[in-house]
Design an enzyme around this catalytic site. Structure first.
Site, PDB file in Angstrom:
ATOM      1  N   HIS A  86       0.845  -1.197   0.000  1.00  0.00           N
ATOM      2  CA  HIS A  86       0.000   0.000   0.000  1.00  0.00           C
ATOM      3  C   HIS A  86       0.880   1.247   0.000  1.00  0.00           C
ATOM      4  CE1 HIS A  86      -2.564   3.245   1.427  1.00  0.00           C
ATOM      5  NE2 HIS A  86      -1.859   3.316   2.552  1.00  0.00           N
ATOM      6  N   ASP A 115       7.833  22.213 -25.665  1.00  0.00           N
ATOM      7  CA  ASP A 115       7.722  20.856 -25.122  1.00  0.00           C
ATOM      8  C   ASP A 115       8.741  20.761 -23.984  1.00  0.00           C
ATOM      9  OD1 ASP A 115       7.497  18.028 -24.712  1.00  0.00           O
ATOM     10  OD2 ASP A 115       6.778  17.860 -26.781  1.00  0.00           O
ATOM     11  N   TRP A 151       7.212   0.047   4.357  1.00  0.00           N
ATOM     12  CA  TRP A 151       7.840   0.671   3.194  1.00  0.00           C
ATOM     13  C   TRP A 151       9.278   1.079   3.505  1.00  0.00           C
ATOM     14  CZ3 TRP A 151       9.210   5.880   1.637  1.00  0.00           C
ATOM     15  CH2 TRP A 151       9.149   6.815   2.679  1.00  0.00           C
ATOM     16  N   SER A 178      13.569   6.355 -13.279  1.00  0.00           N
ATOM     17  CA  SER A 178      12.544   7.163 -13.914  1.00  0.00           C
ATOM     18  C   SER A 178      12.494   8.553 -13.296  1.00  0.00           C
ATOM     19  CB  SER A 178      11.205   6.443 -13.778  1.00  0.00           C
ATOM     20  OG  SER A 178      10.153   7.350 -13.910  1.00  0.00           O
ATOM     21  N   SER A 179      12.543   8.597 -11.967  1.00  0.00           N
ATOM     22  CA  SER A 179      12.473   9.898 -11.300  1.00  0.00           C
ATOM     23  C   SER A 179      13.645  10.781 -11.674  1.00  0.00           C
ATOM     24  CB  SER A 179      12.496   9.718  -9.782  1.00  0.00           C
ATOM     25  OG  SER A 179      11.331   9.116  -9.355  1.00  0.00           O
ATOM     26  N   HIS A 262      13.573  11.319   4.335  1.00  0.00           N
ATOM     27  CA  HIS A 262      13.001  12.578   4.777  1.00  0.00           C
ATOM     28  C   HIS A 262      12.841  13.573   3.643  1.00  0.00           C
ATOM     29  CE1 HIS A 262      11.019  15.053   7.525  1.00  0.00           C
ATOM     30  NE2 HIS A 262      11.658  16.049   6.961  1.00  0.00           N
ATOM     31  N   GLU A 264      12.385  12.827   0.742  1.00  0.00           N
ATOM     32  CA  GLU A 264      11.308  12.241  -0.060  1.00  0.00           C
ATOM     33  C   GLU A 264       9.941  12.792   0.345  1.00  0.00           C
ATOM     34  OE1 GLU A 264      10.949  10.333  -2.654  1.00  0.00           O
ATOM     35  OE2 GLU A 264       8.825   9.865  -2.451  1.00  0.00           O
ATOM     36  N   TYR A 266       9.335  15.648   1.418  1.00  0.00           N
ATOM     37  CA  TYR A 266       9.219  17.002   0.865  1.00  0.00           C
ATOM     38  C   TYR A 266       9.044  16.966  -0.642  1.00  0.00           C
ATOM     39  CZ  TYR A 266       9.874  18.647   5.450  1.00  0.00           C
ATOM     40  OH  TYR A 266       9.660  18.867   6.767  1.00  0.00           O
ATOM     41  N   SER A 277      -0.339  27.453  -4.477  1.00  0.00           N
ATOM     42  CA  SER A 277       0.067  28.849  -4.660  1.00  0.00           C
ATOM     43  C   SER A 277      -0.420  29.408  -5.992  1.00  0.00           C
ATOM     44  CB  SER A 277       1.593  28.981  -4.592  1.00  0.00           C
ATOM     45  OG  SER A 277       2.052  28.559  -3.332  1.00  0.00           O
ATOM     46  N   HIS A 311      15.250  12.320  12.870  1.00  0.00           N
ATOM     47  CA  HIS A 311      14.070  12.415  13.739  1.00  0.00           C
ATOM     48  C   HIS A 311      13.133  11.216  13.545  1.00  0.00           C
ATOM     49  CE1 HIS A 311      11.865  15.091  10.573  1.00  0.00           C
ATOM     50  NE2 HIS A 311      11.626  13.833  10.344  1.00  0.00           N
ATOM     51  N   HIS A 312      13.446  10.383  12.550  1.00  0.00           N
ATOM     52  CA  HIS A 312      12.698   9.132  12.425  1.00  0.00           C
ATOM     53  C   HIS A 312      13.318   8.038  13.281  1.00  0.00           C
ATOM     54  CE1 HIS A 312      10.328  10.531   8.953  1.00  0.00           C
ATOM     55  NE2 HIS A 312      11.403  11.224   8.664  1.00  0.00           N
ATOM     56  N   THR A 337       7.888  26.772   6.876  1.00  0.00           N
ATOM     57  CA  THR A 337       6.571  26.226   6.545  1.00  0.00           C
ATOM     58  C   THR A 337       5.481  27.167   7.031  1.00  0.00           C
ATOM     59  OG1 THR A 337       7.565  24.070   6.921  1.00  0.00           O
ATOM     60  CG2 THR A 337       5.193  24.120   6.590  1.00  0.00           C
ATOM     61  N   LYS A 340       4.961  30.041   4.745  1.00  0.00           N
ATOM     62  CA  LYS A 340       4.139  29.737   3.577  1.00  0.00           C
ATOM     63  C   LYS A 340       2.649  29.796   3.918  1.00  0.00           C
ATOM     64  CE  LYS A 340       5.567  27.457   0.306  1.00  0.00           C
ATOM     65  NZ  LYS A 340       6.541  27.569  -0.768  1.00  0.00           N
ATOM     66  N   ARG A 459       1.596   0.861  15.387  1.00  0.00           N
ATOM     67  CA  ARG A 459       1.181   0.732  13.992  1.00  0.00           C
ATOM     68  C   ARG A 459       1.668  -0.606  13.438  1.00  0.00           C
ATOM     69  NH1 ARG A 459       5.707   4.453  10.913  1.00  0.00           N
ATOM     70  NH2 ARG A 459       4.747   3.803   8.969  1.00  0.00           N
TER      71      ARG A 459
HETATM   72  C1  HEM Z   1      -7.761   7.044   1.952  1.00  0.00           C
HETATM   73  C2  HEM Z   1      -6.868   6.385   1.673  1.00  0.00           C
HETATM   74  C3  HEM Z   1      -5.919   5.735   2.644  1.00  0.00           C
HETATM   75  C4  HEM Z   1      -6.187   4.917   3.694  1.00  0.00           C
HETATM   76  C5  HEM Z   1      -7.539   4.487   4.236  1.00  0.00           C
HETATM   77  C6  HEM Z   1      -4.931   4.539   4.235  1.00  0.00           C
HETATM   78  C7  HEM Z   1      -4.768   3.698   5.306  1.00  0.00           C
HETATM   79  C8  HEM Z   1      -3.558   3.341   5.850  1.00  0.00           C
HETATM   80  C9  HEM Z   1      -3.387   2.623   7.058  1.00  0.00           C
HETATM   81  C10 HEM Z   1      -4.497   2.130   7.970  1.00  0.00           C
HETATM   82  C11 HEM Z   1      -2.056   2.477   7.257  1.00  0.00           C
HETATM   83  C12 HEM Z   1      -1.405   1.911   8.475  1.00  0.00           C
HETATM   84  C13 HEM Z   1      -0.796   0.629   8.356  1.00  0.00           C
HETATM   85  C14 HEM Z   1      -0.162   0.292   9.671  1.00  0.00           C
HETATM   86  O1  HEM Z   1       0.728   1.041  10.122  1.00  0.00           O
HETATM   87  O2  HEM Z   1      -0.550  -0.728  10.245  1.00  0.00           O
HETATM   88  C15 HEM Z   1      -1.391   3.109   6.176  1.00  0.00           C
HETATM   89  C16 HEM Z   1      -0.035   3.197   6.035  1.00  0.00           C
HETATM   90  C17 HEM Z   1       0.620   4.018   5.130  1.00  0.00           C
HETATM   91  N1  HEM Z   1       0.029   4.810   4.158  1.00  0.00           N
HETATM   92 FE1  HEM Z   1      -1.959   4.941   3.824  1.00  0.00          FE
HETATM   93  N2  HEM Z   1      -3.946   5.136   3.525  1.00  0.00           N
HETATM   94  C18 HEM Z   1      -4.519   5.888   2.544  1.00  0.00           C
HETATM   95  C19 HEM Z   1      -3.888   6.683   1.615  1.00  0.00           C
HETATM   96  C20 HEM Z   1      -2.532   6.899   1.551  1.00  0.00           C
HETATM   97  C21 HEM Z   1      -1.896   7.803   0.632  1.00  0.00           C
HETATM   98  C22 HEM Z   1      -2.587   8.671  -0.415  1.00  0.00           C
HETATM   99  C23 HEM Z   1      -0.593   7.738   0.877  1.00  0.00           C
HETATM  100  C24 HEM Z   1       0.386   8.578   0.091  1.00  0.00           C
HETATM  101  C25 HEM Z   1       1.583   8.552  -0.007  1.00  0.00           C
HETATM  102  C26 HEM Z   1      -0.382   6.770   1.952  1.00  0.00           C
HETATM  103  C27 HEM Z   1       0.837   6.414   2.495  1.00  0.00           C
HETATM  104  C28 HEM Z   1       1.021   5.495   3.513  1.00  0.00           C
HETATM  105  C29 HEM Z   1       2.303   5.137   4.066  1.00  0.00           C
HETATM  106  C30 HEM Z   1       3.673   5.690   3.646  1.00  0.00           C
HETATM  107  C31 HEM Z   1       2.062   4.191   5.078  1.00  0.00           C
HETATM  108  C32 HEM Z   1       3.087   3.525   5.970  1.00  0.00           C
HETATM  109  C33 HEM Z   1       3.132   2.064   5.718  1.00  0.00           C
HETATM  110  C34 HEM Z   1       4.129   1.408   6.589  1.00  0.00           C
HETATM  111  O3  HEM Z   1       3.853   1.264   7.785  1.00  0.00           O
HETATM  112  O4  HEM Z   1       5.205   1.050   6.080  1.00  0.00           O
HETATM  113  N3  HEM Z   1      -1.592   6.286   2.337  1.00  0.00           N
HETATM  114  N4  HEM Z   1      -2.332   3.639   5.322  1.00  0.00           N
END
Ligand code: HEM
Ligand code: CU
Lengths: 536, 389
Positions: A86, A115, A151, A178-179, A262, A264, A266, A277, A311-312, A337, A340, A459
């Site tokens: 996810h 272009d 992740w 790609s990035s 970190h 990332e 930003y 803006s 800080h992580h 921040t 802004k 978590r």
């Molecule tokens: C509405 C949509 C979303 C829902 C319901 C949702 C839900 C969740 C939940 C419940 C977790 C926690 C997992 C855990 O720690 O047990 C999670 C983790 C995470 N989500 Fe989302 N999320 C959504 C959208 C997004 C979006 C748009 C991003 C954009 C980058 C994102 C990035 C992340 C990241 C980075 C984690 C950390 C995963 C990890 O623990 O390694 N999420 N999400």
């Protein structure tokens, strides 16, 4: 426009004369060998839209399991795969490509360039993404399943997984390439291809924020590539970078990872600053307040973002001086921040405001992103972080930044520029419904997570103690609501893009909008700016 | 199973003997009961946790104040400066004085926030002059406690029965009040009240984190390294926490329970526990018969190995290999012992050298004689002892 330059832009020289008549290549050439910045931008946006739904589906898998205490649907190991993929899909598949898509379409339009600088390479940067995404998806079907270490992919846990982990590492390598290519393209385009008279201090904010973001990307993607490569050699080639038994150090990975990670975050928020803006002044009918300080604030945030990675890691056991340094440095980021946010508010102050959908999402962005900033400030306090790190408080914090921040700004940008792309106005009533449902469900989902974290819910757990059950139920209901609401967004976009329904859009559909893009007809011609405009 | 049963009975009995002292009600922190909507940090029960609580409250107030000021202004604009109300846009778009002011003021606020925060950080890091030192080892998915001064050593694992957790058919047993926050009886970390307890943390396989919210400690336990942390419980009682670093499939099932006792009770606990552990200790030179070793091995297997390889020995395809009919469990016994003692690099199979010689001998023997593996051979504890050298 010379022929030499046409060739450089990737047009078939023999077709050079057609460019002026808005000639579009045949379907296969157009979409699979795309070199036109608008086509590539559209590909990026659709790709990221698709990934948003895929990542969202995985999130709903997480929330379904967490709806009630006990294990109802998934084995714990599969739950960990869900959270990991996810996150990777959302970060690398949805948010980043969406911003690159916006950059591809809008930067040339905004600076009066024909272009992107390297149109052929642009095609490559896009077409690297689908295979990488595919690797992530098929990793679920490998023996042992997808990567399941979060992740952040921390070793030694990450060395325990099967081949799914290797596929993830390759996916990260490809996405990084790609990035970097995309970033080079953006930097060169902005620095070299501005219309005559467009000085750097006249650059639209969106271009400024992307320029700075592109530098961040070039700086940190190789760092991530290095980290995962070391992980790969630890897994298969007998090295011990992160294995203490072999003389390595697992904490080293965290330092390297967060030196990428970190900045990332930003990378996912600076372009968002750019988008709002553009939008806030347009719907305030007033110039952006403090353009200069916006530029300086963006640059300072980018520079500071390299000094706060640890800080992580307040719980890994750093020396006290390091804890103090990273605490101060992190808190310092709240100063630019804050500037802004104050500037956006000052832009609205004594404006003449109207609230079309892009503006609603932009206001939603500012207030909720700021909320995420406050919880970030709480987490920056090393002492408090000891009780909040790796809890749902953090999950709440970064979703306020990533969903109501990055994602809301992308949605705002799509509504704002959709008339320019399609030549039609989207359905305003549906747009507003989309905003309100999104905002309400977003807060139902993520606001209670602050309380869960404070109350002590870790978590990345598939099941929880009973005292966490009430808020989890609420959060799960919110998540399903949020997910369904995005289908409405899909419908709104499909309606104007494919069904061609909606009022024809004027060249400048927003009376307060400023910028070169609004001087072109809507939809913007396939080959725009054959003759560069002059900026006074 | 008999062996662990015996241990359980012994633990329960010794606890029952101590229970007249009933240190404190064994409840969850106020407001944190099932069905409630807890809104804040758990009630602090140590000086550091108290400081953390106050810092958090202070931050909350400051943030909310800023939030209301800034967004008060914004929502006023939204209300008063609407085009639909005929508002005309002003023309200013810069004001250096204002911009400098709103850079400097937040900066000053930050400095003011940093000073108390720094004090707490410094206090948290000072683990000197501890009264008790315990080495804590994270295992997938248990905690090992070793009282360095007293030689007391045991392993603490989740006690919640699987049938409360698994609800795949919608028919799980009723969940008890300490669902997922309970450890096997007699394996809590027991500490004296009001004394500084120093923890030395490490891990056997992957990174774990030892976290008890009410005591204000969270520290990663990192394989190959030793980190330290400390806490001082203010009041007798039971404090619960969980592992806070993703550590594999059972990360969510790795609770921590701390029991803080008055000094006299703590001393008594120490003496009793020492005696109990001495009794339970096996003679590594005892020669065992096959059926006894297999019977003992079954208990060891279920307590340690079944989490991955499954009670049926079938493993989880793709993740954890089956032992039934496996090359290792039916091949040379020395290789089998080797993998149990040393683990397998790059996989979730960690070294199990923390088990006693007898337990290792028993579990290896069990694996070779269960689920249709009819090797009929056995390993004596003395052989394990020799192999360790
Ligand atoms: C509405 C949509 C979303 C829902 C319901 C949702 C839900 C969740 C939940 C419940 C977790 C926690 C997992 C855990 O720690 O047990 C999670 C983790 C995470 N989500 Fe989302 N999320 C959504 C959208 C997004 C979006 C748009 C991003 C954009 C980058 C994102 C990035 C992340 C990241 C980075 C984690 C950390 C995963 C990890 O623990 O390694 N999420 N999400
Ligand atoms: Cu753990």
């Amino acid at each position: 426009m010379s022929h030499a330059q046409d060739a450089a832009l990737g047009h078939d020289a023999g077709h050079g004369h057609d460019d002026h008549h808005d000639h579009k290549p045949a379907f296969f050439q157009r979409w699979f060998m795309a070199t036109n910045h608008k086509d590539i931008g559209a590909l990026y946006l659709w790709f990221s839209f698709f990934m948003l739904f895929f990542g969202g589906l995985l999130a709903l898998g997480i929330r379904a399991e967490l709806w009630q205490p006990g294990l109802q649907f998934w084995k714990p190991e599969f739950f960990n795969q869900l959270t990991t993929v996810h996150a990777l899909v959302m970060v690398f598949g949805a948010i980043m490509p969406a911003f690159v898509g916006l950059a591809n379409i809008m930067i040339p339009l905004q600076i009066g360039a024909q272009d992107m600088a390297f149109a052929r390479m642009n095609n490559w940067s896009f077409w690297l993404m689908p295979p990488a995404a595919l690797l992530l998806v098929i990793s679920f079907f490998m023996p042992g399943g997808a990567a399941a270490g979060g992740w952040t992919l921390y070793p030694p846990l990450a060395t325990q997984f099967g081949i799914g982990m290797d596929l993830t590492i390759f996916a990260v390598h490809i996405l990084g390439m790609s990035s970097i290519m995309g970033s080079i393209n953006i930097i060169v385009t902005i620095l070299n291809m501005r219309a005559p008279g467009m000085t750097m201090m006249k650059l639209p904010m969106f271009c400024w924020t992307w320029l700075i973001t592109a530098y961040l990307l070039i700086a940190v993607m190789p760092v991530l590539a290095g980290a995962v490569t070391m992980l790969l050699t630890d897994r298969h080639f007998g090295t011990s970078f992160f294995n203490a038994a072999g003389g390595g150090d697992p904490v080293l990975f965290q330092h390297v990872f967060w030196f990428f990670g970190h900045p990332e975050v930003y990378i996912m928020i600076l372009p968002a600053f750019g988008v709002v803006s553009e939008i806030i002044p347009a719907f305030s009918r007033k110039k952006l307040f403090g353009y200069g300080s916006m530029v300086y604030a963006t640059a300072s945030i980018a520079i500071l973002s390299f000094m706060v990675w640890a800080h992580h890691m307040f719980t890994v056991g750093m020396p006290v001086t390091a804890q103090l340094f990273f605490m101060f440095a992190t808190m310092l980021i709240s100063v630019p921040t804050g500037v802004k946010v104050f500037n956006w508010v000052a832009t609205m102050w004594r404006g003449s405001l109207s609230f079309e959908t892009p503006m609603l999402f932009a206001i939603g962005f500012v207030s909720q992103f700021t909320f995420g900033g406050f919880s970030g400030l709480v987490l920056a306090m090393a002492a408090v972080d000891i009780n909040l790190h790796d809890t749902y408080y953090v999950v709440a914090h970064f979703h306020y930044v990533l969903v109501s921040g990055a994602l809301f700004s992308i949605i705002a940008g799509v509504y704002y520029w959709l008339p320019k792309w399609t030549g039609r106005m989207y359905d305003e009533k549906l747009g507003k419904t989309h905003f309100w449902l999104s905002t309400i469900f977003f807060n139902i989902t993520f606001f209670p997570m602050h309380f869960l974290g404070l109350a002590g819910m870790p978590r990345r757990i598939p099941d929880y103690a009973l005292q966490f059950s009430s808020f989890n139920e609420i959060a799960s209901i919110g998540a399903f609501g949020f997910g369904l609401t995005q289908l409405l967004f899909l419908w709104i976009v499909v309606k104007v893009t494919f069904l061609k329904k909606g009022e024809p859009a004027a060249a400048k559909p927003w009376d307060g909008a400023e910028g070169l893009e609004w001087t072109l007809p809507s939809p913007a011609p396939y080959h725009s700016w054959d003759v560069p405009p002059t900026v006074k | 199973m008999f062996e662990t049963m015996k241990q359980r009975v012994a633990c329960t009995l010794s606890l029952a003997l101590m229970s007249p002292l009933a240190w404190a009600a064994d409840t969850l922190p106020e407001g944190n009961q099932p069905g409630n909507y807890p809104l804040n940090l758990q009630a602090p029960k140590s000086g550091i946790a108290e400081q953390i609580f106050n810092l958090h409250s202070m931050m909350l107030v400051v943030c909310l104040a800023i939030f209301f000021v800034v967004f008060g202004v914004m929502f006023y604009s939204i209300y008063a400066h609407r085009k639909s109300k005929g508002a005309q846009a002003a023309h200013f778009h810069e004001n250096h004085v204002v911009e400098v002011i709103w850079t400097v003021i937040p900066f000053v606020i930050l400095i003011a926030l940093c000073i108390p925060a720094a004090k707490t950080v410094i206090a948290q890091k000072d683990s000197s002059n501890a009264a008790v030192t315990v080495k804590v080892t994270g295992y997938q998915w248990k905690w090992g406690y070793n009282y360095l001064d007293d030689g007391i050593e045991y392993v603490s694992a989740l006690a919640t029965p699987r049938d409360q957790i698994d609800n795949y058919d919608g028919k799980s047993a009723a969940k008890n009040a300490h669902y997922l926050l309970e450890v096997e009886p007699g394996t809590e970390l027991v500490v004296p009240v009001g004394k500084k307890v120093r923890l030395l943390l490490t891990a056997n396989d992957v990174i774990h984190a030892w976290w008890v919210p009410q005591l204000g400690v969270k520290q990663d336990a990192i394989p190959g390294f030793i980190r330290d942390a400390w806490f001082k419980a203010d009041a007798p009682g039971i404090y619960r926490g969980q592992c806070a670093e993703l550590c594999g499939k059972d990360h969510g099932f790795m609770p921590i329970v701390v029991r803080a006792l008055p000094q006299a009770d703590y001393d008594k606990w120490k003496a009793d526990t020492k005696a109990r552990l001495a009794l339970a200790k096996d003679d590594p030179n005892k020669v065992w018969a096959l059926p006894d070793l297999v019977a003992r091995g079954k208990g060891v297997y279920e307590a340690n190995c079944a989490a991955c390889h499954q009670a049926s020995g079938q493993g989880v395809p793709g993740s954890f290999p089956a032992l039934a009919g496996s090359k290792v469990a039916t091949g040379p016994i020395a290789d089998h012992l080797g993998i149990v003692l040393k683990g397998k690099a790059g996989t979730a199979m960690s070294a199990w050298k923390q088990l006693s010689d007898t337990d290792i001998a028993a579990v290896v023997t069990y694996e070779r004689n269960a689920w249709g593996n009819n090797k009929g051979d056995l390993l004596q504890p003395a052989q394990v002892k020799a192999a360790r050298q």
